[in-house]
Design a protein around this motif. Structure first.
Motif, PDB file in Angstrom:
ATOM      1  N   VAL A   8       1.012  -1.080   0.159  1.00  0.00           N
ATOM      2  CA  VAL A   8      -0.061  -0.215  -0.094  1.00  0.00           C
ATOM      3  C   VAL A   8       0.721   1.210  -0.127  1.00  0.00           C
ATOM      4  CG1 VAL A   8      -0.259   0.210   2.545  1.00  0.00           C
ATOM      5  CG2 VAL A   8      -2.052   1.110   0.987  1.00  0.00           C
ATOM      6  N   SER A   9       2.070   1.090   0.207  1.00  0.00           N
ATOM      7  CA  SER A   9       3.110   2.340   0.271  1.00  0.00           C
ATOM      8  C   SER A   9       3.519   2.665  -1.077  1.00  0.00           C
ATOM      9  CB  SER A   9       4.128   1.988   1.322  1.00  0.00           C
ATOM     10  OG  SER A   9       4.061   1.593   2.526  1.00  0.00           O
ATOM     11  N   LEU A  10       3.225   2.026  -2.154  1.00  0.00           N
ATOM     12  CA  LEU A  10       3.782   2.177  -3.368  1.00  0.00           C
ATOM     13  C   LEU A  10       2.660   2.314  -4.180  1.00  0.00           C
ATOM     14  CD1 LEU A  10       6.512  -0.829  -3.290  1.00  0.00           C
ATOM     15  CD2 LEU A  10       6.896   1.855  -2.837  1.00  0.00           C
ATOM     16  N   SER A  11       2.847   3.122  -5.367  1.00  0.00           N
ATOM     17  CA  SER A  11       1.735   3.264  -6.497  1.00  0.00           C
ATOM     18  C   SER A  11       2.020   2.240  -7.497  1.00  0.00           C
ATOM     19  CB  SER A  11       2.007   4.700  -7.058  1.00  0.00           C
ATOM     20  OG  SER A  11       3.318   4.473  -7.939  1.00  0.00           O
ATOM     21  N   GLY A  12       0.980   2.061  -8.374  1.00  0.00           N
ATOM     22  CA  GLY A  12       0.985   1.058  -9.464  1.00  0.00           C
ATOM     23  C   GLY A  12       0.130  -0.118  -9.201  1.00  0.00           C
ATOM     24  N   VAL A 244       1.492  11.575  -1.733  1.00  0.00           N
ATOM     25  CA  VAL A 244       2.478  11.912  -2.528  1.00  0.00           C
ATOM     26  C   VAL A 244       2.889  10.652  -2.932  1.00  0.00           C
ATOM     27  CG1 VAL A 244       4.680  12.972  -3.218  1.00  0.00           C
ATOM     28  CG2 VAL A 244       3.140  14.345  -1.603  1.00  0.00           C
ATOM     29  N   PHE A 245       3.234   9.486  -2.286  1.00  0.00           N
ATOM     30  CA  PHE A 245       3.698   8.327  -2.636  1.00  0.00           C
ATOM     31  C   PHE A 245       2.723   7.723  -3.453  1.00  0.00           C
ATOM     32  CE2 PHE A 245       6.251   8.164   1.570  1.00  0.00           C
ATOM     33  CZ  PHE A 245       7.124   9.183   1.302  1.00  0.00           C
ATOM     34  N   ARG A 246       1.481   7.668  -3.179  1.00  0.00           N
ATOM     35  CA  ARG A 246       0.415   7.056  -4.193  1.00  0.00           C
ATOM     36  C   ARG A 246       0.596   7.445  -5.299  1.00  0.00           C
ATOM     37  NH1 ARG A 246      -3.104   7.718   0.917  1.00  0.00           N
ATOM     38  NH2 ARG A 246      -3.474   5.599   1.456  1.00  0.00           N
ATOM     39  N   GLN A 247       0.972   8.732  -5.689  1.00  0.00           N
ATOM     40  CA  GLN A 247       1.140   8.999  -7.012  1.00  0.00           C
ATOM     41  C   GLN A 247       2.406   9.144  -7.410  1.00  0.00           C
ATOM     42  OE1 GLN A 247      -1.370  13.158  -7.423  1.00  0.00           O
ATOM     43  NE2 GLN A 247      -1.289  12.890  -5.369  1.00  0.00           N
ATOM     44  N   SER A 252      11.314   4.925  -7.571  1.00  0.00           N
ATOM     45  CA  SER A 252      12.252   5.883  -6.810  1.00  0.00           C
ATOM     46  C   SER A 252      11.555   5.874  -5.417  1.00  0.00           C
ATOM     47  CB  SER A 252      11.804   7.413  -7.663  1.00  0.00           C
ATOM     48  OG  SER A 252      10.511   7.745  -7.644  1.00  0.00           O
ATOM     49  N   THR A 253      10.191   5.518  -5.055  1.00  0.00           N
ATOM     50  CA  THR A 253       9.563   5.704  -3.825  1.00  0.00           C
ATOM     51  C   THR A 253      10.134   4.436  -3.031  1.00  0.00           C
ATOM     52  OG1 THR A 253       7.299   6.457  -4.515  1.00  0.00           O
ATOM     53  CG2 THR A 253       7.730   5.583  -2.448  1.00  0.00           C
ATOM     54  N   ALA A 254      10.128   3.391  -3.982  1.00  0.00           N
ATOM     55  CA  ALA A 254      10.923   1.955  -3.053  1.00  0.00           C
ATOM     56  C   ALA A 254      12.239   2.453  -2.793  1.00  0.00           C
ATOM     57  CB  ALA A 254      10.632   0.674  -4.101  1.00  0.00           C
ATOM     58  N   VAL A 255      13.036   3.047  -3.493  1.00  0.00           N
ATOM     59  CA  VAL A 255      14.432   3.192  -3.230  1.00  0.00           C
ATOM     60  C   VAL A 255      14.453   4.212  -2.057  1.00  0.00           C
ATOM     61  CG1 VAL A 255      16.739   4.442  -4.148  1.00  0.00           C
ATOM     62  CG2 VAL A 255      15.327   2.729  -5.647  1.00  0.00           C
ATOM     63  N   ASP A 256      13.857   5.218  -2.046  1.00  0.00           N
ATOM     64  CA  ASP A 256      13.712   6.009  -0.878  1.00  0.00           C
ATOM     65  C   ASP A 256      13.423   5.456   0.289  1.00  0.00           C
ATOM     66  OD1 ASP A 256      13.632   8.592   0.583  1.00  0.00           O
ATOM     67  OD2 ASP A 256      11.472   9.031   0.033  1.00  0.00           O
ATOM     68  N   ALA A 257      12.430   4.560   0.258  1.00  0.00           N
ATOM     69  CA  ALA A 257      12.014   3.832   1.355  1.00  0.00           C
ATOM     70  C   ALA A 257      13.189   2.521   1.977  1.00  0.00           C
ATOM     71  CB  ALA A 257      10.876   2.741   0.897  1.00  0.00           C
TER      72      ALA A 257
END
Length: 615
Positions: A8-12, A244-247, A252-257
């Protein structure tokens, strides 16, 4: 420790989320029920896809509104749970998250809650499943982790334990140290999220403003330490709800995480990546442009001279004092115009800085270079800016300056060049002090990467992150956050615009230090490059500070803005912009640590007005 992220923390789509988590180096995921229900893959296919990617399915979530309800309703809950447990066996995951009830039918009866949770755990055990009970911060009757533990302890079932969530614990103001007193074998799962400190309803705070550890103000590190002291040895898992993360793009969100978890383990004493190597200064700022004339005219007006050219690339070095600006036409496009493409950071150990960056998921960028070019390591910041680790002119270490060939320079009567000399090689003016060095750099980030950028600069580069500041822009609010090294020789101001915009619209600027701002401002005015400031600003300035009338008149004439705090005074002015890049001239008293934030709305309004006048 093993690392995990909730889908749920990632988009797509689910397949995109699994791929992003695997590429970022996670060991597994929490599978959010809606992601499975919306997927065209069967549970067996999801299990196989995860296995092919090297991902474990650590948790299935969530089950809601199960306990402390009337008998008839609980019977329906057990039928629903039996289906989920069978599904989990098909998925190959053995732990289910059960949130404390928020149902209006739930009653305030711990004994009933314990009895029903024990029955649920018994059914789960028949299917080879464990139940991890989590206290939601807004739970109807159970809203704290210690209350949840009392219910679990009373149920006394081996297949029933706790799920601890840092947000739910810390948002309620619970001290993380208390977690250390829990029996470690009863902590079935640990979910982690940070959040900025906001005064708002906890449900809305949770659903929209969570962020990764290190990006907010909660003591996530203290909670992890306490859980490990209790004996927890399971995965560290991120569960972050954020608009923001949902969009944003999942990769890149996964790398940040993942970067946040590496840094968190380091802070908690659970991992030992290469030590942080903070930069000690700014070696250069590199501008990329398709047309050199506008920017070189501006550099000359500032007092820079073109002193060297790269041996194999169309890159010129412009110097003044300790300030160095590279002007590069090799990869410029008309669409982007002039941009700040790279920053050289002086490093006491460039190789160690690059090794640290790679460990924190900032891979060293490939660099096209001729055989004789100096080997330089560079990483990309989240906004794409290249950051070079430099050892400028230090004995025994390769220096980027070795790639440049000095240009012959002859004295000339400013502002004209001597016969046979390029005007670029002659200083524009030579009266009074000029530019001494780089005071700071200001980079506006893509709207969805502001928190990521702050975490990157803190963890990868070893800079200190300061508090966020909101700045009024004529068309919205800007958010700004400074990152600096300990002595202030490296200062970077990160900002995000009032709304999502095309990257080409994001302004950038280089702030240059001087000991005589009036002399530099006069040069800029005479050359037509000075940003004009409205007279109303100076009328108000006279009321704010007891300035000498002649001093105030000088500031008004040369568009100089003024600020002061307990540490001293700050004087600054701005050039007009070339595309989206401009320069700031700064005269800073040593004790002044800020950036003149109170004047930023005036500068922004003046820039908007000038832009509108030239449309």
């Amino acid at each position: 420790m093993r690392t995990s992220i909730a889908t749920v923390s990632l988009s797509g789509s689910l397949t995109e989320k699994l791929a992003a988590a695997a590429r970022a180096g996670f060991d597994g995921v929490e599978l959010f029920e809606n992601d499975l229900l919306a997927s065209p893959l069967t549970p067996e296919e999801v299990r196989a896809r995860a296995a092919d990617l090297g991902l474990a399915l650590y948790l299935y979530q969530p089950m809601r509104d199960v306990e402390a309800v009337p008998a008839e309703e609980f019977a329906r809950n057990l039928r629903r749970a039996a289906h989920k447990f069978r599904l989990m066996r098909r998925l190959g995951t053995d732990t289910v998250l059960v949130c404390s009830s928020v149902a209006p039918t739930a009653v305030d009866d711990d004994a009933l809650a314990a009895e029903q949770l024990s029955a649920l755990a018994g059914l789960a055990q028949e299917h080879g499943v464990r139940v991890a009970y989590e206290a939601l911060a807004w739970g109807r009757h159970v809203s704290t982790y210690d209350h949840a533990w009392r219910v679990v302890a009373a149920a006394d079932h081996p297949a029933l334990g706790l799920c601890l969530d840092s947000f739910h614990i810390l948002a309620r103001g619970s001290a993380p140290e208390g977690v250390a007193a829990l029996p470690g074998e009863k902590i079935f799962f640990l979910q982690l999220a940070d959040a900025p400190m906001l005064a708002m309803d906890v449900l809305q705070w949770s659903r929209h403003y969570r962020c990764f550890p290190g990006q907010g103000g909660l003591d996530v590190t203290g909670l992890v330490r306490a859980a490990v002291r209790a004996g927890y040895r399971g995965p560290l898992s991120l569960e972050v709800f954020n608009d923001v993360f949902r969009q944003a793009e999942a990769g890149s969100t996964a790398v940040d995480a993942r970067r946040s978890l590496v840094a968190l383990q380091e802070a908690a004493g659970l991992g030992a990546p290469p030590a942080s190597v903070a930069p000690t200064g700014v070696a250069f700022a590199e501008l990329v442009t398709p047309d050199t004339e506008p920017v070189t005219g501006l550099l000359r007006a500032l007092g820079f001279a073109r002193t060297a050219r790269h041996a194999s690339k169309p890159v010129d070095l412009w110097s003044q004092g300790e300030a160095r600006v590279l002007v590069n036409t090799a990869s410029a496009t008309r669409r982007d115009g002039l941009t700040v493409a790279a920053i050289g950071l002086e490093s006491p150990d460039p190789a160690a800085a690059a090794e640290r960056a790679e460990t924190l998921l900032a891979p060293v960028l490939p660099r096209r270079r001729a055989a004789e070019d100096a080997p330089l390591d560079a990483v990309a910041a989240p906004d794409g800016t290249e950051l070079f680790f430099c050892a400028t002119d230090r004995p025994g270490l390769p220096s980027w300056t070795d790639d440049f060939r000095p240009l012959p320079h002859r004295a000339a009567d400013p502002p004209n060049a001597a016969p046979g000399e390029s005007p670029d090689q002659a200083p524009y003016q030579d009266s009074g002090p000029g530019i001494d060095g780089v005071d700071h750099l200001a980079l506006t980030q893509p709207w969805h990467q502001f928190d990521e950028a702050a975490l990157f600069h803190r963890t990868v580069l070893g800079l200190q992150a300061h508090g966020s500041v909101d700045i009024a822009d004529p068309y919205g609010l800007l958010r700004s956050r400074a990152v600096t090294n300990e002595d202030g020789s490296v200062r970077i101001a990160l900002a995000v615009g009032p709304a999502p915009t095309d990257d080409a619209a994001r302004p950038q600027h280089v702030a240059l230090a001087t000991r005589d701002i009036v002399a530099v401002a006069r040069r800029l005015r005479d050359a037509g490059h000075l940003l004009r400031i409205p007279d109303n600003y100076y009328d108000d300035l006279a009321a704010q500070f007891a300035l000498d009338p002649d001093q105030l008149a000088t500031y008004r004439e040369f568009g100089i803005l003024y600020d002061r705090d307990d540490g001293g005074a700050f004087r600054h002015c701005y050039t007009t912009a070339v595309d989206r890049v401009f320069f700031e001239i700064v005269q800073r008293d040593p004790g002044y640590l800020g950036f003149g934030a109170r004047n930023a709305p005036i500068r922004l309004a003046a820039q908007h007005a000038r832009h509108a006048a030239h449309l």
